[in-house]
Scaffold this active site. Sequence first.
Site, short mmCIF file in Angstrom:
data_model
loop_
_atom_site.label_atom_id
_atom_site.label_comp_id
_atom_site.label_asym_id
_atom_site.label_seq_id
_atom_site.Cartn_x
_atom_site.Cartn_y
_atom_site.Cartn_z
N CYS A 208 16.11 13.96 72.44
CA CYS A 208 16.50 14.62 71.19
C CYS A 208 16.55 16.13 71.34
O CYS A 208 17.50 16.78 70.86
CB CYS A 208 15.53 14.23 70.08
SG CYS A 208 13.79 14.48 70.50
N GLY B 160 13.54 9.48 77.76
CA GLY B 160 12.19 9.46 78.31
C GLY B 160 12.16 9.22 79.80
O GLY B 160 11.15 9.48 80.46
#
Length: 340
Positions: free
Chosen positions: A141, A111
């Site tokens: 991911c 993130g």
Amino acid sequence: MANVLINGYGSIGKRVADAVAKQDDMKVIGVTKTKPDFEAKMAVEKGYKLFAAIPERKHLFEEAGIPVEGTLDDIIEDADIVVDGAPKKIGKANLENVYKKHGVKAIIQGGEKAGDAQDSFNSLWSYDRCYGKDYIRLVSCNTTGLCRSMYAINSVADILKARIVLIRRAADPNDIKTGPVNAIVPNPVTVPSHHGPDVVSVIPELDGKIMTSAVIVPTTLMHMHSIMVETSGTNRDEIIDALAKTPRILTVKASEGFDSTAKIIEYARDLGRSRYDLNEIAVWEESVNVVDNEVYMMQAIHQESDVIPENVDCIRAMLEMESDNLKSIEKTNKALGLIK
């Protein structure tokens, strides 16, 4: 034995903690939480030493009857490395204000931005670059999944151009605040999405060669990628063989019942995977096609768990515990019981 501290026992943190605990060359010396919720209680029940991430909130745990060993400041000096599991943007703040202050190595998650750490990690592509480094970002991911499939393709042909459409899940299963519920949302509406540049942070040789766009759809189970890659020359059999040989990629067949992401998750459940995690990405074999040296295929990504084994490998690289990335991958996979 490496001492690993998990700062943020949430969706990623609790999975990394369990993965580290299964290794024979590292151990979890503690986990942190910001509030005394059920995850904090379960961490203690699992035998993890719990620490308050925010010192001023320590009393909240005590009042809730959840035993804490102290605060983050009390344990961080004992850590060889910290795996940060904090929400987006908090990881960068932790890196600047906590980890660098204490002089401890740290892994932040996808993130955060690529420039927030010394490099971006993927077990197949950047293990050597991250070896011995102090501050590394473990990519998201989606980026992790794309790096795996690009590795497979690159093993049999040069990648000339890659175009990927990402169909992203709307929220994780436990997220009641995020949508959409009844819409398809361009995310972002501009092209490229951030995923292409993020892949380049791991694979610099794809700079100028990869283009991505992304939408969000109302599902919680998995992401899906539709991949189109121009190559220097290959065929379908070579690609399928390369996928079969690449760690952490499973090939599945719709003809065998894997006709949706729901069925792939059901497979993970039937395997007895904790939290129905699928650390491997799944590529539909029927989707693999090669036309005029351009590779087409579709893959599914379990957004909560494909980065977990990468975190373990990243620990080994940063602490210089294993110089061979493939040996680390094999060791991690065996400890976690992965299929390949």
